[in-house]
Design a protein around this motif. Sequence first.
Motif, PDB file in Angstrom:
ATOM      1  N   PHE A 134       0.868  -1.182   0.000  1.00  0.00           N
ATOM      2  CA  PHE A 134       0.000   0.000   0.000  1.00  0.00           C
ATOM      3  C   PHE A 134       0.902   1.228   0.000  1.00  0.00           C
ATOM      4  CE2 PHE A 134       0.634  -1.557   4.299  1.00  0.00           C
ATOM      5  CZ  PHE A 134       0.988  -0.430   5.031  1.00  0.00           C
ATOM      6  N   MET A 135       0.310   2.379  -0.298  1.00  0.00           N
ATOM      7  CA  MET A 135       1.125   3.565  -0.554  1.00  0.00           C
ATOM      8  C   MET A 135       0.397   4.806  -0.047  1.00  0.00           C
ATOM      9  SD  MET A 135       2.833   4.600  -4.206  1.00  0.00           S
ATOM     10  CE  MET A 135       1.338   4.334  -5.181  1.00  0.00           C
ATOM     11  N   THR A 136       1.151   5.697   0.603  1.00  0.00           N
ATOM     12  CA  THR A 136       0.619   6.978   1.049  1.00  0.00           C
ATOM     13  C   THR A 136       1.485   8.089   0.488  1.00  0.00           C
ATOM     14  OG1 THR A 136      -0.215   5.995   3.097  1.00  0.00           O
ATOM     15  CG2 THR A 136       0.033   8.389   3.050  1.00  0.00           C
ATOM     16  N   LEU A 137       0.841   9.098  -0.083  1.00  0.00           N
ATOM     17  CA  LEU A 137       1.542  10.203  -0.717  1.00  0.00           C
ATOM     18  C   LEU A 137       1.052  11.508  -0.096  1.00  0.00           C
ATOM     19  CD1 LEU A 137       1.173   8.948  -4.413  1.00  0.00           C
ATOM     20  CD2 LEU A 137       3.042   8.484  -2.810  1.00  0.00           C
ATOM     21  N   ALA A 138       1.954  12.199   0.597  1.00  0.00           N
ATOM     22  CA  ALA A 138       1.614  13.440   1.278  1.00  0.00           C
ATOM     23  C   ALA A 138       2.172  14.620   0.496  1.00  0.00           C
ATOM     24  CB  ALA A 138       2.166  13.431   2.703  1.00  0.00           C
ATOM     25  N   TYR A 139       1.283  15.499   0.075  1.00  0.00           N
ATOM     26  CA  TYR A 139       1.606  16.652  -0.800  1.00  0.00           C
ATOM     27  C   TYR A 139       2.717  16.287  -1.794  1.00  0.00           C
ATOM     28  CZ  TYR A 139       4.261  17.363   3.613  1.00  0.00           C
ATOM     29  OH  TYR A 139       5.007  17.204   4.757  1.00  0.00           O
ATOM     30  N   PRO A 140       2.478  15.227  -2.587  1.00  0.00           N
ATOM     31  CA  PRO A 140       3.551  14.673  -3.421  1.00  0.00           C
ATOM     32  C   PRO A 140       3.786  15.428  -4.716  1.00  0.00           C
ATOM     33  CG  PRO A 140       1.534  13.473  -3.821  1.00  0.00           C
ATOM     34  CD  PRO A 140       1.208  14.465  -2.732  1.00  0.00           C
ATOM     35  N   VAL A 141       5.041  15.453  -5.129  1.00  0.00           N
ATOM     36  CA  VAL A 141       5.363  15.751  -6.530  1.00  0.00           C
ATOM     37  C   VAL A 141       5.001  14.495  -7.314  1.00  0.00           C
ATOM     38  CG1 VAL A 141       7.179  16.365  -8.164  1.00  0.00           C
ATOM     39  CG2 VAL A 141       7.266  17.258  -5.814  1.00  0.00           C
ATOM     40  N   ILE A 142       4.200  14.636  -8.345  1.00  0.00           N
ATOM     41  CA  ILE A 142       3.786  13.499  -9.163  1.00  0.00           C
ATOM     42  C   ILE A 142       4.232  13.675 -10.606  1.00  0.00           C
ATOM     43  CG2 ILE A 142       1.817  12.268 -10.155  1.00  0.00           C
ATOM     44  CD1 ILE A 142       2.243  11.549  -7.265  1.00  0.00           C
ATOM     45  N   THR A 143       3.893  14.803 -11.175  1.00  0.00           N
ATOM     46  CA  THR A 143       4.149  15.018 -12.595  1.00  0.00           C
ATOM     47  C   THR A 143       5.462  15.757 -12.824  1.00  0.00           C
ATOM     48  OG1 THR A 143       3.190  15.845 -14.652  1.00  0.00           O
ATOM     49  CG2 THR A 143       2.881  17.209 -12.683  1.00  0.00           C
ATOM     50  N   ALA A 174      -2.991  20.024   0.474  1.00  0.00           N
ATOM     51  CA  ALA A 174      -3.709  21.266   0.781  1.00  0.00           C
ATOM     52  C   ALA A 174      -3.951  22.041  -0.509  1.00  0.00           C
ATOM     53  CB  ALA A 174      -2.909  22.124   1.759  1.00  0.00           C
ATOM     54  N   SER A 175      -5.133  22.618  -0.626  1.00  0.00           N
ATOM     55  CA  SER A 175      -5.493  23.344  -1.848  1.00  0.00           C
ATOM     56  C   SER A 175      -4.617  24.564  -2.075  1.00  0.00           C
ATOM     57  CB  SER A 175      -6.959  23.786  -1.786  1.00  0.00           C
ATOM     58  OG  SER A 175      -7.822  22.679  -1.771  1.00  0.00           O
ATOM     59  N   ASP A 176      -4.110  25.160  -0.988  1.00  0.00           N
ATOM     60  CA  ASP A 176      -3.314  26.384  -1.137  1.00  0.00           C
ATOM     61  C   ASP A 176      -1.813  26.100  -1.192  1.00  0.00           C
ATOM     62  OD1 ASP A 176      -2.888  25.634   1.492  1.00  0.00           O
ATOM     63  OD2 ASP A 176      -3.154  27.644   2.323  1.00  0.00           O
ATOM     64  N   ASP A 177      -1.432  24.884  -1.502  1.00  0.00           N
ATOM     65  CA  ASP A 177      -0.014  24.517  -1.611  1.00  0.00           C
ATOM     66  C   ASP A 177       0.621  25.286  -2.769  1.00  0.00           C
ATOM     67  OD1 ASP A 177       2.482  23.249  -1.983  1.00  0.00           O
ATOM     68  OD2 ASP A 177       1.700  21.328  -1.290  1.00  0.00           O
ATOM     69  N   GLN A 178       1.512  26.209  -2.451  1.00  0.00           N
ATOM     70  CA  GLN A 178       2.182  27.010  -3.474  1.00  0.00           C
ATOM     71  C   GLN A 178       3.485  26.377  -3.946  1.00  0.00           C
ATOM     72  OE1 GLN A 178       0.664  29.918  -4.751  1.00  0.00           O
ATOM     73  NE2 GLN A 178      -0.981  29.034  -3.509  1.00  0.00           N
ATOM     74  N   GLY A 181      -3.246  24.936   4.472  1.00  0.00           N
ATOM     75  CA  GLY A 181      -2.197  24.153   5.126  1.00  0.00           C
ATOM     76  C   GLY A 181      -0.853  24.364   4.478  1.00  0.00           C
ATOM     77  N   GLY A 182      -0.886  24.883   3.229  1.00  0.00           N
ATOM     78  CA  GLY A 182       0.364  25.143   2.545  1.00  0.00           C
ATOM     79  C   GLY A 182       1.124  23.873   2.218  1.00  0.00           C
ATOM     80  N   HIS A 183       2.422  24.029   2.071  1.00  0.00           N
ATOM     81  CA  HIS A 183       3.268  22.891   1.716  1.00  0.00           C
ATOM     82  C   HIS A 183       4.098  22.464   2.920  1.00  0.00           C
ATOM     83  CE1 HIS A 183       5.287  20.146  -0.958  1.00  0.00           C
ATOM     84  NE2 HIS A 183       6.460  20.565  -0.520  1.00  0.00           N
ATOM     85  N   GLY A 184       4.300  21.163   3.041  1.00  0.00           N
ATOM     86  CA  GLY A 184       5.203  20.639   4.065  1.00  0.00           C
ATOM     87  C   GLY A 184       4.642  20.672   5.457  1.00  0.00           C
TER      88      GLY A 184
END
Length: 302
Positions: free
Chosen positions: A188-197, A242-246, A275-278
């Motif tokens: 199984f896998m959990t991705l927290a505010y991940p870079v994907i693309t 978080a939606s406001d992750d810059q 929540g921003g990033h990190g």
Amino acid sequence: MKPFIFLITLFLSMTTYAQNTVLPLWPNNIPNSIKTDEKEEVVSKDIVRIAKVQVPQIEVYLPAKKIATGQAVLIFPGGGYGILAYDWEGIDFAKLLNAKGIAGIVVKYRLPNSKSVTEKHKVPLQDAQRAIRTVRQNAAEWNIDSNNIGIIGFSAGGHLASTLGTHYNEEVYAKQDAIDQLSARPDFMTLAYPVITMGDLNTHGGSRKNLLGENPSQKMLDHFSNELQVTADTPPTFLVHASDDQGVPVENSLLFYTALLKHKVPAAMHIYPSGGHGFALGLQDSHLATWTDQWIGWMNSL
């Protein structure tokens, strides 16, 4: 005298059980590694930051046997493929997992911006594959179910985790021993505010530059755009953002979630308005502080 001896013995036994286990990933030859004068850097201020990793390793934190569930999670700290936020997105999570009866294994992986590595884009995945295989090799000794081993990654560590989850069968290094005969697929896998693309529109530029260089080919960009690599065999996935992750746009998680749904891979996603990033454990914001409860509940449901 006897009570004193008893107390000393008790103290030593407590100290022994409190210690974590640290294992090098490559006891013989580290692939894609060259000798240089570069030294590993550890800076401890508000958080512990590690740069220029020279000897990749895993740091194993095990829960008390009485509460152990048999589940384990390998933890990939973030840092833009330039540093590792080693306690903030590593050790702190291992300790949280232990309190829930889950083994937490922090992976200190090599970074592609090091001058001690060759074929830079390969080294994080090499270490990630070797790390999960090493945990499977030691599962019985560590009271872990070898079919219940997952991963979590944060930011660029989320990119590495999603790379492992979609490229686990890719042969990125020559087999060295019996460990390399084992599966590198996470359960199984959990991705927290991940870079994907790695695409221009929504990627994190620093992570892409550190991993793939200044002018990567379109083939390389597509290969490491992990929303394009999802299949029906991709592990069940939990995403949080978080939606406001810059720093890393929320579209990264949305792209991966959409790909999971397309291939009918079980998936859960939690998007917070702010929540921003990190944000890591999220304890600094009351509305984020319960995300780890949602995450652990999801793992229990598996």
